[in-house]
Enzyme design. Sequence first.
Site, PDB file in Angstrom:
ATOM      1  N   ILE A 121       6.994  -2.718   2.978  1.00  0.00           N
ATOM      2  CA  ILE A 121       6.343  -4.054   2.643  1.00  0.00           C
ATOM      3  C   ILE A 121       6.672  -5.091   3.363  1.00  0.00           C
ATOM      4  O   ILE A 121       7.919  -5.358   3.566  1.00  0.00           O
ATOM      5  CB  ILE A 121       6.371  -4.481   0.981  1.00  0.00           C
ATOM      6  CG1 ILE A 121       6.317  -2.926   0.227  1.00  0.00           C
ATOM      7  CG2 ILE A 121       5.666  -5.313   0.713  1.00  0.00           C
ATOM      8  CD1 ILE A 121       4.854  -2.454   0.366  1.00  0.00           C
ATOM      9  N   THR A 122       5.999  -5.537   4.162  1.00  0.00           N
ATOM     10  CA  THR A 122       6.229  -6.569   4.957  1.00  0.00           C
ATOM     11  C   THR A 122       6.493  -7.945   4.653  1.00  0.00           C
ATOM     12  O   THR A 122       5.262  -8.359   3.813  1.00  0.00           O
ATOM     13  CB  THR A 122       5.332  -6.610   6.353  1.00  0.00           C
ATOM     14  OG1 THR A 122       5.294  -5.473   6.968  1.00  0.00           O
ATOM     15  CG2 THR A 122       5.867  -7.766   7.339  1.00  0.00           C
TER      16      THR A 122
ATOM     17  N   ALA B 163      -0.647   6.540  15.525  1.00  0.00           N
ATOM     18  CA  ALA B 163      -1.360   7.289  16.496  1.00  0.00           C
ATOM     19  C   ALA B 163      -2.061   8.365  16.194  1.00  0.00           C
ATOM     20  O   ALA B 163      -3.387   8.445  16.603  1.00  0.00           O
ATOM     21  CB  ALA B 163      -0.686   7.457  18.024  1.00  0.00           C
TER      22      ALA B 163
ATOM     23  N   GLU C 139       0.596   0.820  10.144  1.00  0.00           N
ATOM     24  CA  GLU C 139      -0.738   0.333   9.825  1.00  0.00           C
ATOM     25  C   GLU C 139      -1.556   1.261  10.678  1.00  0.00           C
ATOM     26  O   GLU C 139      -2.596   1.095  11.110  1.00  0.00           O
ATOM     27  CB  GLU C 139      -1.104  -0.847  10.205  1.00  0.00           C
ATOM     28  CG  GLU C 139      -0.382  -2.203   9.486  1.00  0.00           C
ATOM     29  CD  GLU C 139      -0.557  -3.466   9.943  1.00  0.00           C
ATOM     30  OE1 GLU C 139      -1.283  -3.794  10.689  1.00  0.00           O
ATOM     31  OE2 GLU C 139      -0.115  -4.280   9.125  1.00  0.00           O
TER      32      GLU C 139
ATOM     33  N   GLY D 106       3.015   7.896   2.870  1.00  0.00           N
ATOM     34  CA  GLY D 106       2.547   7.567   4.390  1.00  0.00           C
ATOM     35  C   GLY D 106       1.305   7.127   4.408  1.00  0.00           C
ATOM     36  O   GLY D 106       0.679   6.245   3.800  1.00  0.00           O
ATOM     37  N   SER D 107       0.536   7.805   5.543  1.00  0.00           N
ATOM     38  CA  SER D 107      -0.939   7.289   5.885  1.00  0.00           C
ATOM     39  C   SER D 107      -1.877   8.118   4.636  1.00  0.00           C
ATOM     40  O   SER D 107      -2.966   7.718   4.818  1.00  0.00           O
ATOM     41  CB  SER D 107      -1.027   7.865   7.227  1.00  0.00           C
ATOM     42  OG  SER D 107      -0.427   6.916   8.205  1.00  0.00           O
TER      43      SER D 107
ATOM     44  N   PHE E   5       0.763  -1.079  -0.042  1.00  0.00           N
ATOM     45  CA  PHE E   5      -0.062  -0.082   0.092  1.00  0.00           C
ATOM     46  C   PHE E   5       0.903   1.283  -0.143  1.00  0.00           C
ATOM     47  O   PHE E   5       0.770   2.089  -0.790  1.00  0.00           O
ATOM     48  CB  PHE E   5      -0.832  -0.056   1.377  1.00  0.00           C
ATOM     49  CG  PHE E   5      -1.896  -1.145   1.206  1.00  0.00           C
ATOM     50  CD1 PHE E   5      -2.034  -2.047   0.057  1.00  0.00           C
ATOM     51  CD2 PHE E   5      -2.627  -1.433   2.323  1.00  0.00           C
ATOM     52  CE1 PHE E   5      -3.047  -3.219   0.511  1.00  0.00           C
ATOM     53  CE2 PHE E   5      -3.410  -2.446   2.663  1.00  0.00           C
ATOM     54  CZ  PHE E   5      -3.643  -3.199   1.626  1.00  0.00           C
TER      55      PHE E   5
ATOM     56  N   ARG F 197      14.976 -12.291  40.213  1.00  0.00           N
ATOM     57  CA  ARG F 197      16.338 -11.352  40.637  1.00  0.00           C
ATOM     58  C   ARG F 197      16.173 -10.789  42.050  1.00  0.00           C
ATOM     59  O   ARG F 197      14.894 -10.317  42.652  1.00  0.00           O
ATOM     60  CB  ARG F 197      16.193 -10.113  39.489  1.00  0.00           C
ATOM     61  CG  ARG F 197      17.167  -9.111  40.031  1.00  0.00           C
ATOM     62  CD  ARG F 197      18.584  -9.482  39.432  1.00  0.00           C
ATOM     63  NE  ARG F 197      19.501  -8.125  39.548  1.00  0.00           N
ATOM     64  CZ  ARG F 197      20.626  -8.367  39.257  1.00  0.00           C
ATOM     65  NH1 ARG F 197      21.337  -9.548  39.097  1.00  0.00           N
ATOM     66  NH2 ARG F 197      21.639  -7.278  39.107  1.00  0.00           N
TER      67      ARG F 197
ATOM     68  N   GLY G 195      16.589  -3.136  34.765  1.00  0.00           N
ATOM     69  CA  GLY G 195      17.952  -2.425  35.109  1.00  0.00           C
ATOM     70  C   GLY G 195      18.653  -2.529  33.840  1.00  0.00           C
ATOM     71  O   GLY G 195      18.163  -2.420  32.662  1.00  0.00           O
TER      72      GLY G 195
END
Length: 518
Positions: free
Chosen positions: A323-324, A502, A499, A297-298, A291, A404, A475
């Site tokens: 592309i994944t 936010a 995808e 971008g979006s 896509f 721990r 830590g």
Amino acid sequence: MPAVVTEKPSYREVIAMLGDAVAAMDALLADARRTVGERVTVDDRVVSRRFDSEQRATHGLAWLATYVEAIRQLSHYAQRLADGGTFGETEELLVRIGAGEYLAQVLGGIAMSQSEIVRLADLGLSAAAVAARVNPAVEHLIATGNTPHRRARLVELMRERHDATVGACGLDETLESIREEMRKFAEDRVAPFAQAWHLRNEYIPLDVIAQMAELGVFSLTVPEDYEGMGLGKESMCVVSEELSRGYIGVGSLGTRSEIAAELILGSGTEEQKRKWLPKIASGEVLPTAVFTEPNTGSDLASLKTRAVRQGDVYKIYGNKTWITHPVRADLMTLLVRTNQAEAGYRGLSMLLAEKPRGTDAEPFPVPGMTGTEIEVLGYRGMKEYEIAVAQAAMEQAFGYATSRVQFGEPIAAFPRIADKIAMMAAEIMIARQLTYYAARQKDSGRRCDLEAGMAKLLAARVAWAAADNAVQVHGGNGFAVEFPVSRILCDARILNIFEGAAEIQAQVIARRLLDGSN
């Protein structure tokens, strides 16, 4: 300040208070929709210029609505467990901690990011208007919910049962059975090897993918008529969650097939369905979504990759990125512009583009297609190409904190460590319930983009917070690459970006809330 009530209400009383708190939050949300709407709408229609200039208020409204829906689903979760006789002490603690904290954040300020806190005053609500909506149930849940005693007791119970997975009950027997099967597979075949795959930036082995296919990962929601299992989207949520506990790349493999199958089912011809869906369900065909473009971008409406029909074929001209799993994919769902004269979304089409499976040595064995791998911090195992995880974090933190020993006792006994783990547990449970709710909306045939956007918005933030806190619990060891929590931190960071970032999720949610035409 309201008086702190020390007596313990019954479970039914807690559920009743949650119901009253939801009613108060609904009224508050209605007030906020009105005040924000006055800034950005004309005749109940959003004016884009105003909407964009008021992003703090509109996106803040989206976060408020997400919190209100999260609290509502928390209430429904408690009711379902009570009806089924499984609302025990652990579940009550999760509900009270989560509800108390989210109600307090609504009134005090919701974190949209690490440096952006939206307050009700930003949405145009005066202190008097807010106070008028706060009822005794809200006050009681805030005062007695997320307390040091409850957080400590929750972690104590988790240590007694040696289980960091809390709040995952409430599903039917079929889904619980699927959860157990996927968990066993992830623990045996994924988790022990995930860190090595990540550090060496290796593909997920094909034999692991074959076993996923045998377990039905790729066939879950494909209808039985096309050789699938015919289950709902809630099953996909359960499977993705359990596989991602082992490695986010494995969990995401199932969603690649889910996206392709959904597109073909919704818009494909019967011939396309008969050809591709059985192969996707069996794992014979691995699909990938194509896509995004380098400069869009979006903003998919600005997409420029062209598809020009020449006889019986389309010739594709342009660049795609992020592309994944493209090299080993056999089928691309390819978003292109087929009508150059039509601007925006109207000129776009989705093509099914078959391609030969490649290797690292020859990633794209087809004339006219080239690619360069994008080196990434996390989300490896499938590899991202430019073509010319929250539960796991809590489990790592919990396991480390209980083993721990410092100053003669496990660090899980220290309040600041226990607080982190308790809040991880509560927020993961809330995000899980919101996600399952969105899936049930989809399964019932109702529009669910609002609910899905809320689930993505909240769950991505929860995953990053959990991963960050898990590193803190470790830590200095949390910063060492040999510890899996360092990988989980890298993997979690992408969830707020890919995808639907936010900010885009908040934008979409706010438009739905404010535009009277929707």
